[in-house]
Design a protein around this motif. Structure first.
Motif, PDB file in Angstrom:
ATOM      1  N   LYS A  18      55.927  92.188  18.518  1.00 31.11           N
ATOM      2  CA  LYS A  18      55.536  91.298  17.420  1.00 31.11           C
ATOM      3  C   LYS A  18      56.447  90.089  17.294  1.00 31.11           C
ATOM      4  O   LYS A  18      56.104  89.121  16.599  1.00 31.11           O
TER       5      LYS A  18
ATOM      6  N   VAL B 124      52.141  93.024  10.563  1.00 33.53           N
ATOM      7  CA  VAL B 124      51.420  93.764  11.598  1.00 33.53           C
ATOM      8  C   VAL B 124      50.518  94.787  10.910  1.00 33.53           C
ATOM      9  O   VAL B 124      50.957  95.526  10.035  1.00 33.53           O
TER      10      VAL B 124
ATOM     11  N   ILE C 216      48.427  90.784  14.295  1.00 32.41           N
ATOM     12  CA  ILE C 216      49.839  90.404  14.328  1.00 32.41           C
ATOM     13  C   ILE C 216      49.994  89.020  13.727  1.00 32.41           C
ATOM     14  O   ILE C 216      49.448  88.040  14.240  1.00 32.41           O
TER      15      ILE C 216
ATOM     16  N   ASN D 192      57.856  98.218  18.657  1.00 37.08           N
ATOM     17  CA  ASN D 192      58.550  97.440  17.644  1.00 37.08           C
ATOM     18  C   ASN D 192      59.472  98.277  16.758  1.00 37.08           C
ATOM     19  O   ASN D 192      60.221  97.725  15.955  1.00 37.08           O
TER      20      ASN D 192
END
Length: 295
Positions: free
Chosen positions: A137, A143, A157, A242
């Motif tokens: 991201k 997100v 995103i 992430n």
């Protein structure tokens, strides 16, 4: 499936949504209204007025047939209305891949002295399952994941300019094709870029997201770092990239950059965008094709 497309590094680029605006008189808009109140009335799915500040006063939803629709609005509610003002905002939003060069759409483009580009969705199609995609991201804070189970999911995103949407295009469009097809849509917003200056238009490489294909080929050296090996296994099982620490994000990125990174380029996106604009405003783009070569 595509109105215009370009392919590079196994990524097919097309324009999936286009928002254009111009300024026309109320008399010209009355002519448009007359068309949709008479001969084109069967195509009017909805027409309404809105007093909301962020909206247009006049709004039309037009459906040519199932899956082929567009919207247009006239006279934005933030515009000052007075006797000395002769022209108001006319904005059209449509999908070139679905409408192509529809005659009603082409009729609308005859109005206005100059058209301006407000935004577009750049569609990037790859023959890869959405389950095999790892996304970074980056600096985007927002997100959102919407999942209906297995590979029927959509990833959002970011917000605003350069926001990204990733989804299973094969399932979304009920495509009868072999293999997988995932679509990555990047929304690019513009500050009223003139159509007349389309030759100067360029899309940069950095608007695209950082994506990897989750099919890492192990080497003997990978087994020396057991923690890194465990993380790779976790990512292959669906763990969110992430959620890793910055250190391991960097390590995994270096491993994936060799052959697993999806390589997006601005040049084919720029080329296909220019071609779409030339189709609508300069005689089907024939002049453009004779002068330009896709690289």
């Amino acid at each position: 499936m595509y109105f215009e497309s370009r392919e590079m590094f196994n990524v097919t680029y097309s324009i999936d949504m286009l928002r254009l605006k111009t300024y026309i008189s109320f008399q010209d808009f009355s002519e448009i209204q007359f068309r949709f109140d008479t001969c084109w009335e069967p195509f009017v799915k909805a027409k309404y007025t809105s007093a909301r500040l962020e909206s247009f006063f006049y709004n039309y939803n037009i459906e040519i047939e199932e899956g082929q629709s567009f919207w247009f609005g006239f006279m934005h509610n933030t515009e000052r209305r007075a006797e000395d003002i002769t022209e108001y905002n006319l904005t059209i939003e449509f999908n070139p891949n679905k409408l192509k060069d529809n005659k009603i759409l082409m009729y609308m483009f005859k109005f206005g002295r100059e058209w301006l580009i407000k935004s577009c969705d750049i569609a990037c199609d790859i023959p890869v399952s959405i389950l095999d995609i790892v996304y970074d991201k980056g600096r985007k804070k927002s997100v959102k994941l919407v999942s209906n189970g297995f590979d029927d999911k959509t990833i959002y995103i970011g917000k605003g300019d350069k926001r990204v949407k990733i989804y299973n295009k094969k399932k979304e469009s009920h495509l009868d094709i072999a293999g997988d097809l995932t679509r990555i849509e990047v929304t690019k917003e513009f500050d009223d870029f003139p159509v007349s200056k389309i030759k100067l238009f360029n899309i940069a490489d950095d608007i695209f997201p950082c994506l990897y294909i989750n099919k890492y080929i192990y080497s003997l050296s990978d087994y020396e770092d057991k923690t890194l090996l465990a993380i790779i296994y976790a990512l292959e099982s669906g763990f969110d990239f992430n959620m890793l620490t910055r250190r391991y994000k960097e390590k995994i990125s270096k491993l994936y950059e060799g052959g697993q990174q999806i390589r997006f380029r601005g040049s084919p996106a720029t080329d296909v965008f220019r071609q779409v604009i030339f189709h609508y405003f300069i005689g089907g783009g024939k002049e453009y094709r004779s002068r330009q070569r896709f690289i």
